[in-house]
Each structure stands twice: as C-alpha cells, then as structure tokens.
Design a protein around this motif. Structure first.
Motif, PDB file in Angstrom:
ATOM      1  N   LYS A   1     -55.347  14.503  16.594  1.00 59.39           N
ATOM      2  CA  LYS A   1     -56.206  14.276  17.756  1.00 59.39           C
ATOM      3  C   LYS A   1     -55.909  12.922  18.375  1.00 59.39           C
ATOM      4  O   LYS A   1     -55.728  12.810  19.596  1.00 59.39           O
ATOM      5  CB  LYS A   1     -57.672  14.347  17.343  1.00 59.39           C
ATOM      6  CG  LYS A   1     -58.632  14.051  18.460  1.00 59.39           C
ATOM      7  CD  LYS A   1     -60.067  14.111  17.954  1.00 59.39           C
ATOM      8  CE  LYS A   1     -61.016  13.817  19.096  1.00 59.39           C
ATOM      9  NZ  LYS A   1     -61.708  12.569  18.945  1.00 59.39           N
ATOM     10  N   ARG A   2     -55.845  11.886  17.556  1.00 56.81           N
ATOM     11  CA  ARG A   2     -55.577  10.543  18.084  1.00 56.81           C
ATOM     12  C   ARG A   2     -54.170  10.438  18.672  1.00 56.81           C
ATOM     13  O   ARG A   2     -53.968   9.810  19.702  1.00 56.81           O
ATOM     14  CB  ARG A   2     -55.785   9.501  16.992  1.00 56.81           C
ATOM     15  CG  ARG A   2     -57.241   9.337  16.635  1.00 56.81           C
ATOM     16  CD  ARG A   2     -57.431   8.327  15.551  1.00 56.81           C
ATOM     17  NE  ARG A   2     -58.830   8.249  15.192  1.00 56.81           N
ATOM     18  CZ  ARG A   2     -59.292   7.471  14.247  1.00 56.81           C
ATOM     19  NH1 ARG A   2     -58.468   6.698  13.562  1.00 56.81           N
ATOM     20  NH2 ARG A   2     -60.577   7.449  13.974  1.00 56.81           N
TER      21      ARG A   2
ATOM     22  N   GLU B   1     -54.216  12.285  22.052  1.00 56.49           N
ATOM     23  CA  GLU B   1     -54.912  11.524  23.087  1.00 56.49           C
ATOM     24  C   GLU B   1     -54.075  10.332  23.546  1.00 56.49           C
ATOM     25  O   GLU B   1     -54.015  10.028  24.736  1.00 56.49           O
ATOM     26  CB  GLU B   1     -56.276  11.065  22.584  1.00 56.49           C
ATOM     27  CG  GLU B   1     -57.262  12.202  22.473  1.00 56.49           C
ATOM     28  CD  GLU B   1     -58.574  11.808  21.825  1.00 56.49           C
ATOM     29  OE1 GLU B   1     -58.665  10.711  21.220  1.00 56.49           O
ATOM     30  OE2 GLU B   1     -59.527  12.609  21.933  1.00 56.49           O
TER      31      GLU B   1
ATOM     32  N   LEU C   1     -55.576  21.221  20.262  1.00 57.96           N
ATOM     33  CA  LEU C   1     -56.490  20.095  20.448  1.00 57.96           C
ATOM     34  C   LEU C   1     -56.958  20.005  21.899  1.00 57.96           C
ATOM     35  O   LEU C   1     -58.137  19.741  22.168  1.00 57.96           O
ATOM     36  CB  LEU C   1     -55.820  18.791  20.029  1.00 57.96           C
ATOM     37  CG  LEU C   1     -55.728  18.571  18.530  1.00 57.96           C
ATOM     38  CD1 LEU C   1     -54.809  17.395  18.222  1.00 57.96           C
ATOM     39  CD2 LEU C   1     -57.089  18.339  17.931  1.00 57.96           C
ATOM     40  N   ALA C   2     -56.041  20.239  22.829  1.00 56.94           N
ATOM     41  CA  ALA C   2     -56.421  20.216  24.243  1.00 56.94           C
ATOM     42  C   ALA C   2     -57.436  21.311  24.524  1.00 56.94           C
ATOM     43  O   ALA C   2     -58.414  21.098  25.256  1.00 56.94           O
ATOM     44  CB  ALA C   2     -55.182  20.399  25.121  1.00 56.94           C
TER      45      ALA C   2
ATOM     46  N   GLU D   1     -59.593  22.602  22.413  1.00 58.30           N
ATOM     47  CA  GLU D   1     -60.870  22.210  21.815  1.00 58.30           C
ATOM     48  C   GLU D   1     -61.589  21.205  22.705  1.00 58.30           C
ATOM     49  O   GLU D   1     -62.801  21.283  22.897  1.00 58.30           O
ATOM     50  CB  GLU D   1     -60.654  21.620  20.420  1.00 58.30           C
ATOM     51  CG  GLU D   1     -60.096  22.603  19.406  1.00 58.30           C
ATOM     52  CD  GLU D   1     -61.021  23.769  19.137  1.00 58.30           C
ATOM     53  OE1 GLU D   1     -62.259  23.594  19.193  1.00 58.30           O
ATOM     54  OE2 GLU D   1     -60.522  24.876  18.880  1.00 58.30           O
ATOM     55  N   ARG D   2     -60.838  20.247  23.254  1.00 59.31           N
ATOM     56  CA  ARG D   2     -61.452  19.243  24.134  1.00 59.31           C
ATOM     57  C   ARG D   2     -61.979  19.896  25.417  1.00 59.31           C
ATOM     58  O   ARG D   2     -63.056  19.547  25.891  1.00 59.31           O
ATOM     59  CB  ARG D   2     -60.432  18.157  24.487  1.00 59.31           C
ATOM     60  CG  ARG D   2     -59.909  17.363  23.316  1.00 59.31           C
ATOM     61  CD  ARG D   2     -60.990  16.531  22.701  1.00 59.31           C
ATOM     62  NE  ARG D   2     -61.459  15.547  23.659  1.00 59.31           N
ATOM     63  CZ  ARG D   2     -61.558  14.274  23.430  1.00 59.31           C
ATOM     64  NH1 ARG D   2     -61.230  13.800  22.268  1.00 59.31           N
ATOM     65  NH2 ARG D   2     -62.008  13.469  24.354  1.00 59.31           N
ATOM     66  N   LEU D   3     -61.211  20.824  25.969  1.00 59.45           N
ATOM     67  CA  LEU D   3     -61.631  21.519  27.175  1.00 59.45           C
ATOM     68  C   LEU D   3     -62.886  22.350  26.913  1.00 59.45           C
ATOM     69  O   LEU D   3     -63.837  22.328  27.696  1.00 59.45           O
ATOM     70  CB  LEU D   3     -60.491  22.418  27.675  1.00 59.45           C
ATOM     71  CG  LEU D   3     -60.708  23.120  29.005  1.00 59.45           C
ATOM     72  CD1 LEU D   3     -60.898  22.106  30.126  1.00 59.45           C
ATOM     73  CD2 LEU D   3     -59.526  24.032  29.300  1.00 59.45           C
ATOM     74  N   GLN D   4     -62.889  23.041  25.792  1.00 61.79           N
ATOM     75  CA  GLN D   4     -64.056  23.838  25.429  1.00 61.79           C
ATOM     76  C   GLN D   4     -65.276  22.934  25.252  1.00 61.79           C
ATOM     77  O   GLN D   4     -66.366  23.255  25.723  1.00 61.79           O
ATOM     78  CB  GLN D   4     -63.783  24.615  24.145  1.00 61.79           C
ATOM     79  CG  GLN D   4     -64.946  25.488  23.733  1.00 61.79           C
ATOM     80  CD  GLN D   4     -64.639  26.291  22.483  1.00 61.79           C
ATOM     81  OE1 GLN D   4     -63.549  26.243  21.951  1.00 61.79           O
ATOM     82  NE2 GLN D   4     -65.624  27.020  22.010  1.00 61.79           N
ATOM     83  N   GLN D   5     -65.095  21.783  24.608  1.00 64.21           N
ATOM     84  CA  GLN D   5     -66.194  20.828  24.423  1.00 64.21           C
ATOM     85  C   GLN D   5     -66.719  20.352  25.781  1.00 64.21           C
ATOM     86  O   GLN D   5     -67.922  20.240  25.980  1.00 64.21           O
ATOM     87  CB  GLN D   5     -65.713  19.651  23.590  1.00 64.21           C
ATOM     88  CG  GLN D   5     -66.775  18.621  23.315  1.00 64.21           C
ATOM     89  CD  GLN D   5     -66.236  17.455  22.509  1.00 64.21           C
ATOM     90  OE1 GLN D   5     -65.036  17.301  22.333  1.00 64.21           O
ATOM     91  NE2 GLN D   5     -67.134  16.631  22.019  1.00 64.21           N
ATOM     92  N   TYR D   6     -65.811  20.087  26.729  1.00 61.23           N
ATOM     93  CA  TYR D   6     -66.204  19.643  28.057  1.00 61.23           C
ATOM     94  C   TYR D   6     -67.062  20.698  28.749  1.00 61.23           C
ATOM     95  O   TYR D   6     -68.102  20.402  29.313  1.00 61.23           O
ATOM     96  CB  TYR D   6     -64.956  19.348  28.900  1.00 61.23           C
ATOM     97  CG  TYR D   6     -65.279  19.036  30.337  1.00 61.23           C
ATOM     98  CD1 TYR D   6     -65.152  20.017  31.313  1.00 61.23           C
ATOM     99  CD2 TYR D   6     -65.723  17.782  30.708  1.00 61.23           C
ATOM    100  CE1 TYR D   6     -65.453  19.751  32.643  1.00 61.23           C
ATOM    101  CE2 TYR D   6     -66.030  17.493  32.037  1.00 61.23           C
ATOM    102  CZ  TYR D   6     -65.891  18.479  32.991  1.00 61.23           C
ATOM    103  OH  TYR D   6     -66.205  18.208  34.290  1.00 61.23           O
TER     104      TYR D   6
END
Length: 134
Positions: free
Chosen positions: A69-70, A73, A122-123, A125-130
C-alpha cells in the motif's frame, strides 16, 4: 491446537529487516510474538505471548499489504508529481495532469499475485473506500 513456534529463514529475515531499515531481532519478535495488555483494578501490565501459526501468517500478510500500500501510494505520488513538474514548465498547459486507476477485476482471488496485480487491487480498494465514504 496450532504450534506456537514458527520457523523463519534467518538469512531472509536479515535481508528483509535491512530493506525495512530495522533490526532483524525486532522484526522477528514483531512477527512471532504479540503484545497482550492486561488490566487489573488500579494497575495495568503488558505481556508478550507467542503467536500461533495462523496468527503469524496473518501478521505477515498484514505487513506485506501495508508495504505494498505504501509503495503503491508513493509510486502514484511520484508519477503525479512528475506531471505537475511538466505542467509548471509549460505555460500553455493549465490543466492538472494526474493518473487515475480503475480496477474492474479483483486479483485477490488468484493463487499468486504479481506486483502489478497487487497495485491494481490496492487502487481498487482505495476507490471502493472513497465511494463508500462519499
């Protein structure tokens, strides 16, 4: 009952700790042991207990996911930063340039994931979180 002793390849542990910039014994302890806080009336104590094999595996997978993840990003930030540098050099270009990633397939179901597949996941997951948050 699972075994509480997990075998690690010391050479690999040393290399991983070196890449992470930490002491190999600290990394080994963090993976093999967990801290348990015990509250008593008027006092508190913290004890380290061995992880079971499944707890060790879970801790290792969590570490790997956090590292990916880090890294992901940072990679996106560096790419977007290079676009900003290009935009600032060109006076005619007033549009902000960024990369955007959308995943249409979840790679987390595959037995073996490549770096690119994990970046895509990971992208996603971040999009889904958004979308969940907004």
């Amino acid at each position: 009952q699972e075994s509480s002793s997990v075998e690690l390849d010391e050479e690999i542990l040393e290399k991983a700790a070196g890449l992470l910039g930490m002491d190999a014994d600290e990394l080994s302890s963090a993976l093999r042991r967990r801290k348990v806080r015990v509250l008593h009336p008027g006092r508190e104590s913290v004890h380290e207990v061995p992880r079971t094999t499944s707890q060790f595996r879970h801790a290792l997978h969590s570490l790997i996911k956090a590292l990916y993840k880090r890294l992901f990003e940072r990679l996106v930030d560096r790419i977007n930063g290079s676009f900003q540098e290009l935009s600032s050099q060109s006076e005619d270009d007033f549009h902000r340039r960024e990369i955007g990633i959308l995943d249409i397939y979840g790679f987390e179901r595959l037995q073996r994931n490549s770096f690119e597949q994990l970046c895509i996941n990971l992208a996603n997951e971040r999009l889904q979180q958004y979308f969940v948050e907004n």
